[in-house]
Design a protein around this motif. Structure first.
Motif, PDB file in Angstrom:
ATOM      1  N   UNK A   1       4.690   3.700   0.125  1.00 45.11           N
ATOM      2  CA  UNK A   1       3.644   3.158   0.993  1.00 45.11           C
ATOM      3  C   UNK A   1       2.265   3.429   0.410  1.00 45.11           C
ATOM      4  N   UNK A   2       2.068   4.626  -0.135  1.00 45.31           N
ATOM      5  CA  UNK A   2       0.792   4.958  -0.765  1.00 45.31           C
ATOM      6  C   UNK A   2       0.564   4.082  -1.991  1.00 45.31           C
ATOM      7  N   UNK A   3       1.606   3.848  -2.790  1.00 46.70           N
ATOM      8  CA  UNK A   3       1.459   2.969  -3.957  1.00 46.70           C
ATOM      9  C   UNK A   3       1.064   1.556  -3.542  1.00 46.70           C
ATOM     10  N   UNK A   4       1.664   1.076  -2.472  1.00 42.15           N
ATOM     11  CA  UNK A   4       1.297  -0.253  -1.978  1.00 42.15           C
ATOM     12  C   UNK A   4      -0.169  -0.281  -1.557  1.00 42.15           C
ATOM     13  N   UNK A   5      -0.593   0.732  -0.812  1.00 40.35           N
ATOM     14  CA  UNK A   5      -1.975   0.746  -0.326  1.00 40.35           C
ATOM     15  C   UNK A   5      -2.985   1.009  -1.441  1.00 40.35           C
ATOM     16  N   UNK A   6      -2.583   1.719  -2.482  1.00 43.86           N
ATOM     17  CA  UNK A   6      -3.465   1.876  -3.649  1.00 43.86           C
ATOM     18  C   UNK A   6      -3.698   0.534  -4.338  1.00 43.86           C
ATOM     19  N   UNK A   7      -2.712  -0.333  -4.296  1.00 47.82           N
ATOM     20  CA  UNK A   7      -2.881  -1.673  -4.856  1.00 47.82           C
ATOM     21  C   UNK A   7      -3.805  -2.538  -4.020  1.00 47.82           C
ATOM     22  N   UNK A   8      -3.809  -2.312  -2.706  1.00 46.19           N
ATOM     23  CA  UNK A   8      -4.669  -3.093  -1.817  1.00 46.19           C
ATOM     24  C   UNK A   8      -6.101  -2.554  -1.828  1.00 46.19           C
ATOM     25  N   UNK A   9      -6.261  -1.237  -1.851  1.00 44.85           N
ATOM     26  CA  UNK A   9      -7.574  -0.574  -1.829  1.00 44.85           C
ATOM     27  C   UNK A   9      -7.735   0.304  -3.078  1.00 44.85           C
ATOM     28  N   UNK A  10      -7.821  -0.279  -4.274  1.00 43.79           N
ATOM     29  CA  UNK A  10      -7.842   0.553  -5.489  1.00 43.79           C
ATOM     30  C   UNK A  10      -9.097   1.413  -5.626  1.00 43.79           C
ATOM     31  N   UNK A  11     -10.260   0.897  -5.268  1.00 41.97           N
ATOM     32  CA  UNK A  11     -11.500   1.666  -5.449  1.00 41.97           C
ATOM     33  C   UNK A  11     -11.606   2.792  -4.431  1.00 41.97           C
ATOM     34  N   UNK A  12     -11.230   2.530  -3.186  1.00 41.65           N
ATOM     35  CA  UNK A  12     -11.372   3.523  -2.132  1.00 41.65           C
ATOM     36  C   UNK A  12     -10.354   4.660  -2.248  1.00 41.65           C
ATOM     37  N   UNK A  13      -9.172   4.375  -2.782  1.00 40.72           N
ATOM     38  CA  UNK A  13      -8.104   5.375  -2.856  1.00 40.72           C
ATOM     39  C   UNK A  13      -7.882   5.919  -4.264  1.00 40.72           C
ATOM     40  N   UNK A  14      -8.781   5.628  -5.188  1.00 36.68           N
ATOM     41  CA  UNK A  14      -8.585   6.040  -6.582  1.00 36.68           C
ATOM     42  C   UNK A  14      -8.576   7.554  -6.748  1.00 36.68           C
TER      43      UNK A  14
END
Length: 148
Positions: free
Chosen positions: A52-65
């Protein structure tokens, strides 16, 4: 022809040596002694959080980097006014911790199967990241639920 009878008193057995039923030896796991168990609840929880975190990192790459995501068994302290936390967010440290036992055991699922458990874990990850970003959980991944 009469049968010979054994003595009526059984011989004493040594206690604490494991489970030995009918002289067959001690039981081993289904995967054998040399392989790890196939799937545990901890592995399922960690895998669900990571995917789930990998999916959301793809959606919000700058905010979750630069955000660190961790899993723990449970919180160290329980605040009286909040109750048992399912996750904790520390925006200053860039860290979100998901607590496995409160998520798995305190969730009231109407159907307790693997799919519903996975959906509960995913919803907690969504809500934890939404709290970190200051957004509504439904706004984090709008394309994910578009076909429902």
């Amino acid at each position: 022809m009469p049968r010979s009878r054994r003595s009526a008193t059984p011989e004493p057995t040594a206690r604490g040596r494991g489970r030995d039923r009918h002289g067959r030896g001690i039981r081993s796991s289904a995967t054998g002694p040399f392989l790890p168990p196939l799937r545990t609840r901890i592995d399922l929880f960690d895998l669900t959080v990571a995917s789930t975190v990998d999916y959301l990192r793809g959606v919000w790459p700058d905010e979750l980097a630069h955000i660190t995501f961790l899993t723990a068994a449970g919180p160290r302290t329980v605040p009286e006014d909040v109750g048992v936390q399912r996750w904790s967010v520390s925006a200053a440290e860039g860290r979100v911790v998901f607590y496995r036992l409160p998520i798995q055991r305190l969730s009231r699922l109407h159907l307790n199967d693997e799919a519903h458990q996975r959906m509960m874990i995913e919803s907690c990850v969504f809500r934890g990241i939404a709290e970190l970003l200051g957004k509504d959980p439904w706004d984090i991944a709008p394309d994910r639920f578009r076909n429902f």
